[in-house]
Design an enzyme around this catalytic site. Structure first.
Site, PDB file in Angstrom:
ATOM      1  N   LYS A 112       0.821  -1.220   0.000  1.00  0.00           N
ATOM      2  CA  LYS A 112       0.000   0.000   0.000  1.00  0.00           C
ATOM      3  C   LYS A 112       0.852   1.266   0.000  1.00  0.00           C
ATOM      4  CE  LYS A 112      -4.181  -2.128   1.623  1.00  0.00           C
ATOM      5  NZ  LYS A 112      -3.653  -3.519   1.753  1.00  0.00           N
TER       6      LYS A 112
HETATM    7  C1  LIG Z   1      -4.182  -4.600   1.044  1.00  0.00           C
HETATM    8  C2  LIG Z   1      -3.366  -5.817   0.870  1.00  0.00           C
HETATM    9  C3  LIG Z   1      -3.703  -6.830  -0.063  1.00  0.00           C
HETATM   10  C4  LIG Z   1      -4.964  -6.766  -0.914  1.00  0.00           C
HETATM   11  O1  LIG Z   1      -4.915  -5.739  -1.884  1.00  0.00           O
HETATM   12  P1  LIG Z   1      -6.238  -5.326  -2.655  1.00  0.00           P
HETATM   13  O2  LIG Z   1      -5.851  -4.154  -3.494  1.00  0.00           O
HETATM   14  O3  LIG Z   1      -7.225  -4.975  -1.586  1.00  0.00           O
HETATM   15  O4  LIG Z   1      -6.659  -6.499  -3.461  1.00  0.00           O
HETATM   16  C5  LIG Z   1      -2.866  -7.918  -0.201  1.00  0.00           C
HETATM   17  N1  LIG Z   1      -1.763  -8.052   0.570  1.00  0.00           N
HETATM   18  C6  LIG Z   1      -1.405  -7.119   1.478  1.00  0.00           C
HETATM   19  C7  LIG Z   1      -0.189  -7.354   2.316  1.00  0.00           C
HETATM   20  C8  LIG Z   1      -2.183  -5.970   1.659  1.00  0.00           C
HETATM   21  O5  LIG Z   1      -1.824  -5.061   2.591  1.00  0.00           O
END
Ligand SMILES: *Cc1c(COP(=O)(O)O)cnc(C)c1O
Length: 469
Positions: A112
């Site tokens: 993120k």
């Molecule tokens: C948020 C997150 C995901 C999922 O991502 P999306 O965009 O919601 O599909 C997968 N792995 C980690 C470690 C995350 O923080």
């Protein structure tokens, strides 16, 4: 570049307004009116360029001229300067046909950061231009709060308040938030559960007078600019492996469908993506959709990959909009049916359109642990449990093995050390940037589970409130 809402009943907006709005006024999500197109020559010309230069070229068409190119370049370079790998999102080869795209070299060790480090700076830039301030308020169970805090810390025109349930996050998660001592960052340890934190945040947003006075805003996963920033690394990975002269496939461990929707966007822009494999944990609403054409809700179960413990994938609405012929009222109907009946279905033809691009696989807890163990044994590489869901899904997919498969690594293994140690006997150490985390000073405020107490706390500290007074 103009943006339209997936529900078809909100005003068409330009980039800056979409950035600040987040959700559309009709409850929909913004998508570009049409996808910018990159020719094979334009894609070829990206080879060998630094990440930030590819980022500028890929994102430039989405801005519609609203930010001058040299200013945008400076913002992008600053956003990625804090990543601890020169390639920002490096590729690592696991076996003959499988690569891992490491998205965890940002400040909080999860993917993120790639979008949020840019988003915080873009917010600040647009707010400064408009002479506005915002107050970001959010709730976290521990996982996403730190990425939002790192995105907003020290930003001139943003104050951020993050509520976490006192004593219910891991110590690493708490310290990643509370050791940020910037004066515009406010951590609240609430005497309550994560649901209590979420309820309070909802109550703050529902108080329209308070919301307007404070300029309340969110940096949640439906913001268009997050998708835009995520499109970039599909381009960097694909050109590194031979695109546009070679087809590529990606496997994405998925929760809210934001990351894999960005891949869909990259494909629509001209990147030769043969297949997008969606990896789900035991919360498998998406895998069931791709198997049946029916989206049906089920209770959330906790797993080893908590960031994917989601039963409603909010960004799926953006794909649904295309599957339903960009008909906003058809999207609204489907989602109303989902809310009232717990499910909706697409036609066989619409499902066939989706399956021309996507496939979905469910990976349960045992398979996740077995994949962490086998990858360590065979390749000497430690996977976090989210990435392991991706690797297992890639292995389960019957795609032609001559096409390179890139699995997105969404978290650093040191973020989930217990599961990794259990599977491999190796405890992954925190990288140097966080190795002194346990010695750092913390700053946080404890508050009762009470809306008025949180409201008073925000009013006393948000600079938007002082200006409104
Ligand atoms: C948020 C997150 C995901 C999922 O991502 P999306 O965009 O919601 O599909 C997968 N792995 C980690 C470690 C995350 O923080």
């Amino acid at each position: 570049m103009q943006y339209v809402s997936t529900r078809g009943a909100a005003p068409v907006l330009g980039f800056e307004d979409v950035l600040l709005a987040g959700l559309a006024r009709d409850g929909g999500l913004y998508v570009p009116q049409s996808w910018p197109q990159f020719s094979a020559d334009e894609i070829r010309a990206l080879r060998g360029l630094p990440y930030s230069e590819i980022a500028v070229r890929v994102m430039r068409p989405f801005l519609g001229g609203s930010i001058a190119e040299d200013e945008f370049r400076a913002i992008v370079e600053d956003a990625y300067a804090g990543f601890d790998h020169g390639a920002v999102t490096p590729l690592v080869q696991l076996d003959q046909r499988t690569w891992v795209l490491e998205l965890f070299h940002g400040p909080t060790l999860a993917f993120k950061d790639v979008a949020l480090q840019l988003l915080g700076r873009l917010f600040d830039h647009v707010l400064a231009k408009r002479g506005q301030r915002v107050t970001i308020v959010g709730a976290t169970s521990g996982d996403t709060g730190s990425a939002a805090i790192e995105a907003c810390r020290d930003r001139e025109n943003i104050d951020i308040f993050i509520l976490h349930p006192k004593g219910r996050t891991s110590e690493v998660q708490r310290r990643q938030m509370t050791s940020v001592l910037s004066s515009n960052v406010h951590n609240v340890a609430l005497h309550g559960t994560f649901d209590d934190c979420q309820d309070i945040v909802k109550a703050l947003f529902n108080d329209t007078g308070f919301r307007d006075r404070m300029g309340l805003s969110a940096v949640n996963s439906i913001n268009w600019a997050r998708i835009m920033a995520q499109i970039v690394y599909y381009f960097t990975a694909a050109v590194a492996l031979g695109a546009p002269d070679r087809k590529i496939a990606f496997t994405v461990p998925t929760g809210n469908f934001g990351n894999v929707y960005a891949a869909y966007g990259a494909r629509a822009m001209g990147l030769p993506i043969e297949k997008l494999v969606v990896g789900s944990n035991s919360n498998d609403i998406l895998a069931r959709f791709f198997a049946s054409g029916t989206m049906s809700a089920a209770p959330v179960v906790p797993t080893l990959s908590p960031s994917m413990d989601i039963q409603i994938s909010s960004n799926f609405e953006r794909l649904l909009f295309d599957l339903l012929g960009r008909d906003g009222s058809a999207v609204t109907d489907a989602l109303n049916r989902f809310r009232t009946e717990g499910k909706f279905a697409v036609t066989d033809a619409q499902l066939a359109d989706a399956l021309a691009i996507f496939s979905g696989h469910r990976v349960d807890e045992d398979a996740t642990m077995a994949t962490v163990a086998a990858t360590w044994e065979e390749s000497g590489y430690l996977l976090d449990p989210h990435t392991a869901v991706g690797v297992a899904a890639a292995k389960a997919d019957p795609l032609d093995p001559s096409i390179p498969m890139v699995v997105l690594a969404t978290a650093h293994p040191a973020k989930f050390p217990d599961a990794v140690e259990k599977a491999t006997g190796r405890r992954p150490p925190l990288p140097p940037r966080l190795s002194d985390l346990y010695e750092r000073e913390e700053r946080l405020s404890e508050l009762p589970n009470d809306v008025a107490a949180v409201q008073d706390f925000v009013v006393a500290r948000a600079r938007a409130a002082q200006e409104a007074a």
